[in-house]
Motif scaffolding. Structure first.
Motif, PDB file in Angstrom:
ATOM      1  N   PRO A 144      -3.649  20.778-103.127  1.00 34.46           N
ATOM      2  CA  PRO A 144      -4.126  19.797-102.147  1.00 34.46           C
ATOM      3  C   PRO A 144      -5.651  19.686-102.243  1.00 34.46           C
ATOM      4  O   PRO A 144      -6.302  20.500-102.901  1.00 34.46           O
ATOM      5  N   GLN A 145      -6.221  18.668-101.594  1.00 37.59           N
ATOM      6  CA  GLN A 145      -7.682  18.625-101.454  1.00 37.59           C
ATOM      7  C   GLN A 145      -8.091  19.764-100.518  1.00 37.59           C
ATOM      8  O   GLN A 145      -7.511  19.924 -99.446  1.00 37.59           O
ATOM      9  N   SER A 146      -9.067  20.533-100.935  1.00 40.32           N
ATOM     10  CA  SER A 146      -9.499  21.674-100.141  1.00 40.32           C
ATOM     11  C   SER A 146     -10.951  21.462 -99.718  1.00 40.32           C
ATOM     12  O   SER A 146     -11.822  21.290-100.568  1.00 40.32           O
ATOM     13  N   ILE A 147     -11.188  21.453 -98.409  1.00 39.13           N
ATOM     14  CA  ILE A 147     -12.544  21.215 -97.906  1.00 39.13           C
ATOM     15  C   ILE A 147     -13.012  22.400 -97.064  1.00 39.13           C
ATOM     16  O   ILE A 147     -12.218  23.092 -96.436  1.00 39.13           O
ATOM     17  N   LYS A 148     -14.322  22.607 -97.066  1.00 42.41           N
ATOM     18  CA  LYS A 148     -14.954  23.665 -96.265  1.00 42.41           C
ATOM     19  C   LYS A 148     -15.778  22.994 -95.169  1.00 42.41           C
ATOM     20  O   LYS A 148     -16.633  22.139 -95.447  1.00 42.41           O
ATOM     21  N   ILE A 149     -15.534  23.367 -93.927  1.00 43.07           N
ATOM     22  CA  ILE A 149     -16.288  22.822 -92.791  1.00 43.07           C
ATOM     23  C   ILE A 149     -17.751  23.209 -92.919  1.00 43.07           C
ATOM     24  O   ILE A 149     -18.082  24.367 -93.200  1.00 43.07           O
ATOM     25  N   ASN A 150     -18.646  22.271 -92.708  1.00 46.82           N
ATOM     26  CA  ASN A 150     -20.080  22.561 -92.634  1.00 46.82           C
ATOM     27  C   ASN A 150     -20.385  22.988 -91.200  1.00 46.82           C
ATOM     28  O   ASN A 150     -20.588  22.161 -90.317  1.00 46.82           O
TER      29      ASN A 150
END
Length: 431
Positions: free
Chosen positions: A179-185
């Motif tokens: 999946p698309q994996s994002i890290k919260i800023n």
């Protein structure tokens, strides 16, 4: 240019090995496809063929007894065979007709050949599957190499490192779609607020259980949203995020950190979120540095210094300046095969040896940049002992003033992310 034609042309370029990088090549063809659904199918076809190339070729060669010498036709057949085997929603007749039309632009004779091969695959699917199963009893590793589609050397290498049972679990997982994996800023937004925004925009998502600052976006193109433009997140896999996440207290205490191979920037951004000091982000590639600078502006970090520096070349200006050195070094990338299935086919055992030696040379420099009492984090996005545990052992043998604090292999089948290795080393003395 239609979707399948774009896919076959890209695969033909890969076959010739006349390309600077898979990402840039994908982007080149992506730009020629305006429709979002066409782009999604293009990625599915390209990654699908690269993911299962050995299996696809087994089907083709079963009916084409003399093989397929023309590489263009071979890749047309590969794209179509992937559809026949894995994409049930596309009617078989549509797959065959489309492949024949593309082949016809090359030669009417080849159109007839493509038609015959594909129709024979459809007719003989059960027979081909039975033939493959018979190989299982005679030569199990050859069967695995075909069925899971990996070069034999990689199966052997992972077996040497972890045993065959574990190697197979790893290889099976690396064939899944990420999946698309994002890290919260966290400098700009918190988990609850971002989750609410994702729900408003009707994104399906999951919060990672190992790091709740990592979110898996299951459907939709989140990069095209205002959330991305406003810098509320950046793209990062769970595995990469664990370098800082598992050692957060160390990074909070650090005043000066250097990331020797920073692009695309994930670990640099992780540091910038937690440290009280600053991070020096290095890379040798100017294009990558420009992308890094753009992301720093988008994310709003004011404690990152970007420097053009080759990690392999000793830099006297860095000597004993840093509390922490991050050395996420060039590697074979076997842990990232889910995202980059071409890695299966463009690496060799010689690459493992060569990169092991390169890693040692860079770590020799990294050791000099660290203050007494400082920490060196060595990491790779690969699997196998040669580039990981053996690199650390060789480093420690050369640098008696360092000790191993901890090391972890992030097994992809266990963590459901990229395969990764993290080693934490301390330099003797007081800061």
């Amino acid at each position: 240019m239609n979707t399948r034609e774009a896919a076959f042309l890209l695969l033909f370029e890969v076959e010739k090995k006349k390309f600077s990088g898979m990402d840039s090549l994908m982007e080149k063809f992506h730009q020629k496809l305006e429709n979002e659904k066409d782009r999604a199918l293009f990625v599915e076809l390209v990654h699908g063929v690269l993911r299962y190339k050995n299996l696809i070729d087994y089907y083709i060669n079963f009916v084409a007894k003399k093989g397929v010498k023309d590489k263009k036709i071979l890749n047309i057949l590969r794209v179509a065979t992937y559809e026949l085997l894995f994409l049930e929603k596309i009617p078989e007749y549509a797959t065959v007709n489309e492949a024949c039309e593309i082949a016809n632009r090359i030669s009417p004779y080849l159109k007839a050949f493509v038609n015959a091969i594909l129709r024979n695959i459809i007719r003989n699917k059960n027979q081909i599957e039975e033939s493959l199963e018979r190989i299982k009893d005679v030569d199990y590793k050859s069967y695995i190499s075909i069925k899971l589609s990996y070069p034999r050397f990689l199966i052997d290498y992972l077996e040497e490192s972890y045993g065959l049972e574990k190697a197979l679990k790893i290889l099976e997982f690396l064939n899944t779609k990420p999946p698309q994996s994002i890290k919260i800023n966290t400098k700009k937004i918190d988990l609850n607020t971002l989750a609410q925004e994702l729900e408003k925009k009707q994104f399906k998502y999951e919060i990672n259980s190992h790091n709740n600052e990592i979110i898996h976006v299951l459907k939709g193109n989140i990069k095209e949203t205002e959330l991305y433009k406003e810098g509320y997140f950046y793209f990062q896999d769970l595995a990469s995020s664990l370098v800082v996440k598992l050692n957060q207290e160390d990074f909070k205490r650090a005043k000066k950190v250097i990331d020797l191979c920073a692009a695309p920037g994930g670990k640099t951004f992780n540091c910038a979120e937690v440290i009280d000091g600053f991070v020096v982000a290095c890379d040798v590639n100017e294009r990558k540095l420009n992308i890094l600078r753009e992301n720093i502006l988008r994310l709003g970090f004011d404690n990152i210094i970007v420097a053009k520096s080759d990690a392999e070349v000793f830099n006297p200006d860095f000597v004993e300046k840093f509390d922490i050195v991050i050395a996420d070094l060039p590697c074979t990338g076997f842990g990232a095969i889910r995202k980059k299935p071409d890695i299966k086919w463009n690496k060799s055992y010689q690459d493992i040896d060569n990169l092991h030696e390169l890693q040692i040379r860079i770590l020799d420099n990294a050791a000099s940049y660290l203050k007494r009492g400082g920490l060196l984090f060595y990491s790779t996005c690969t699997l196998g002992r040669k580039e990981n545990e053996e690199t650390v052992l060789k480093f420690l043998d050369k640098h008696k003033d360092f000790s191993l604090v901890s090391q972890t292999t992030i097994f992809p089948d266990e963590f459901k992310c990229d395969g990764f290795f993290i080693s934490k080393l301390r330099k003797e003395g007081e800061r």
